[in-house]
Design a protein around this motif. Structure first.
Motif, PDB file in Angstrom:
ATOM      1  N   GLU A 276      16.317  19.405   6.391  1.00 28.15           N
ATOM      2  CA  GLU A 276      16.124  19.860   4.976  1.00 28.15           C
ATOM      3  C   GLU A 276      16.248  18.415   4.111  1.00 28.15           C
ATOM      4  O   GLU A 276      16.053  18.767   2.962  1.00 28.15           O
ATOM      5  CB  GLU A 276      16.851  21.033   4.765  1.00 28.15           C
ATOM      6  N   GLY A 277      16.520  17.404   4.702  1.00 27.04           N
ATOM      7  CA  GLY A 277      16.779  16.290   3.608  1.00 27.04           C
ATOM      8  C   GLY A 277      15.683  15.209   3.830  1.00 27.04           C
ATOM      9  O   GLY A 277      14.465  15.640   4.516  1.00 27.04           O
ATOM     10  N   SER A 278      15.805  14.088   3.349  1.00 29.29           N
ATOM     11  CA  SER A 278      14.993  12.842   3.531  1.00 29.29           C
ATOM     12  C   SER A 278      14.973  12.452   5.068  1.00 29.29           C
ATOM     13  O   SER A 278      16.320  12.929   5.756  1.00 29.29           O
ATOM     14  CB  SER A 278      15.293  11.846   2.678  1.00 29.29           C
ATOM     15  N   SER A 279      14.038  11.741   5.615  1.00 25.73           N
ATOM     16  CA  SER A 279      14.156  11.452   6.875  1.00 25.73           C
ATOM     17  C   SER A 279      15.196  10.733   7.097  1.00 25.73           C
ATOM     18  O   SER A 279      16.171  10.975   8.479  1.00 25.73           O
ATOM     19  CB  SER A 279      13.083  10.561   7.432  1.00 25.73           C
ATOM     20  N   GLU A 280      15.817   9.654   6.367  1.00 25.42           N
ATOM     21  CA  GLU A 280      17.072   8.964   6.598  1.00 25.42           C
ATOM     22  C   GLU A 280      18.288  10.091   6.601  1.00 25.42           C
ATOM     23  O   GLU A 280      19.214   9.772   7.487  1.00 25.42           O
ATOM     24  CB  GLU A 280      17.060   8.163   5.436  1.00 25.42           C
ATOM     25  N   GLU A 281      18.326  10.842   5.866  1.00 29.87           N
ATOM     26  CA  GLU A 281      19.629  11.895   5.699  1.00 29.87           C
ATOM     27  C   GLU A 281      19.364  12.513   6.886  1.00 29.87           C
ATOM     28  O   GLU A 281      20.420  12.798   7.398  1.00 29.87           O
ATOM     29  CB  GLU A 281      19.384  12.880   4.361  1.00 29.87           C
ATOM     30  N   ASN A 282      18.334  13.245   7.363  1.00 29.87           N
ATOM     31  CA  ASN A 282      18.282  14.119   8.283  1.00 29.87           C
ATOM     32  C   ASN A 282      18.697  13.306   9.791  1.00 29.87           C
ATOM     33  O   ASN A 282      19.533  13.854  10.632  1.00 29.87           O
ATOM     34  CB  ASN A 282      16.724  14.437   8.770  1.00 29.87           C
TER      35      ASN A 282
ATOM     36  N   VAL B 277      12.933   9.561  21.639  1.00 30.41           N
ATOM     37  CA  VAL B 277      12.233  10.294  20.834  1.00 30.41           C
ATOM     38  C   VAL B 277      11.812   9.836  19.315  1.00 30.41           C
ATOM     39  O   VAL B 277      10.488   9.794  19.079  1.00 30.41           O
ATOM     40  CB  VAL B 277      12.789  11.590  20.863  1.00 30.41           C
ATOM     41  N   PHE B 278      13.020   9.866  18.605  1.00 30.94           N
ATOM     42  CA  PHE B 278      12.682   9.553  17.228  1.00 30.94           C
ATOM     43  C   PHE B 278      12.155   8.070  16.818  1.00 30.94           C
ATOM     44  O   PHE B 278      11.696   7.837  15.855  1.00 30.94           O
ATOM     45  CB  PHE B 278      14.107   9.781  16.382  1.00 30.94           C
ATOM     46  N   HIS B 279      12.552   7.173  17.619  1.00 36.70           N
ATOM     47  CA  HIS B 279      11.847   5.875  17.127  1.00 36.70           C
ATOM     48  C   HIS B 279      10.345   5.911  17.605  1.00 36.70           C
ATOM     49  O   HIS B 279       9.630   5.342  16.729  1.00 36.70           O
ATOM     50  CB  HIS B 279      12.371   4.703  18.173  1.00 36.70           C
ATOM     51  N   ARG B 280       9.979   6.445  18.600  1.00 38.44           N
ATOM     52  CA  ARG B 280       8.506   6.602  19.170  1.00 38.44           C
ATOM     53  C   ARG B 280       7.784   7.295  18.099  1.00 38.44           C
ATOM     54  O   ARG B 280       6.819   7.377  17.725  1.00 38.44           O
ATOM     55  CB  ARG B 280       8.343   7.173  20.522  1.00 38.44           C
ATOM     56  N   LEU B 281       8.491   8.464  17.470  1.00 37.10           N
ATOM     57  CA  LEU B 281       7.881   9.537  16.334  1.00 37.10           C
ATOM     58  C   LEU B 281       7.745   8.611  15.273  1.00 37.10           C
ATOM     59  O   LEU B 281       6.583   8.815  14.552  1.00 37.10           O
ATOM     60  CB  LEU B 281       8.818  10.799  16.187  1.00 37.10           C
ATOM     61  N   GLY B 282       8.652   7.899  14.880  1.00 37.26           N
ATOM     62  CA  GLY B 282       8.289   6.836  13.566  1.00 37.26           C
ATOM     63  C   GLY B 282       7.306   6.038  13.779  1.00 37.26           C
ATOM     64  O   GLY B 282       6.877   5.556  12.809  1.00 37.26           O
ATOM     65  N   THR B 283       7.233   5.348  14.939  1.00 36.65           N
ATOM     66  CA  THR B 283       6.128   4.138  15.188  1.00 36.65           C
ATOM     67  C   THR B 283       4.936   4.780  15.773  1.00 36.65           C
ATOM     68  O   THR B 283       3.946   3.950  15.575  1.00 36.65           O
ATOM     69  CB  THR B 283       6.857   3.192  16.063  1.00 36.65           C
ATOM     70  N   GLU B 284       4.874   5.873  16.366  1.00 38.93           N
ATOM     71  CA  GLU B 284       3.380   6.089  16.804  1.00 38.93           C
ATOM     72  C   GLU B 284       2.650   7.200  16.437  1.00 38.93           C
ATOM     73  O   GLU B 284       1.569   7.563  16.464  1.00 38.93           O
ATOM     74  CB  GLU B 284       3.617   6.710  18.376  1.00 38.93           C
TER      75      GLU B 284
END
Length: 132
Positions: A13-19, A55-62
């Motif tokens: 529920e926060g920003s991507s960084e907070e989450n 998971v998360f690095h790939r979501l952020g770059t792909e």
């Protein structure tokens, strides 16, 4: 709202960084993160480093504008379910998708031991295919 539910909600529920910070703090050292068959990152990742890289690095770059928006949470003691919709544009194809998901978390002593993803992978797979 129970402590486990508040912890899981804080990872959505926060920003991507907070989450991301909240998720890293909540993971048990040997946490298991299972992405559903048919999802691009299918498989089980163990530990924060593997989860973030696989998971998360790939979501952020792909993906462009990738989001996981929740609409419902259910709490049953040490199990929390989160339901929502993924959306985003797959960078390699330029195709947008929206797909329903459910995440089932198992916690102990305020730490995530396991997360299992359930997703409408057909909608995600369509975004991965080049336009005809």
């Amino acid at each position: 709202m129970g402590r486990n539910l508040a912890l899981i909600r804080s990872t959505y529920e926060g920003s991507s960084e907070e989450n991301g910070r909240n998720l890293l703090a909540a993971l048990a050292p040997d946490a298991e993160w299972t992405e559903a068959a048919g999802f691009p990152y299918a498989g089980t990742y163990v530990g924060a480093e593997a989860i973030m890289a696989g998971v998360f690095h790939r979501l952020g770059t792909e993906w462009i504008g990738y989001r996981a928006e929740t609409h419902t949470f259910l709490e049953d003691g040490d199990r929390i379910a989160a339901f929502g919709v993924y959306s985003g544009t797959y960078r390699a194809t330029g195709r947008f998708m929206r797909a329903s998901f459910a995440h089932l978390y198992e916690l102990r002593d305020g730490k995530i031991l396991r997360m299992t993803q359930y997703v409408d992978s057909a909608m995600v797979q369509q975004a991965l295919l080049p336009s005809a």
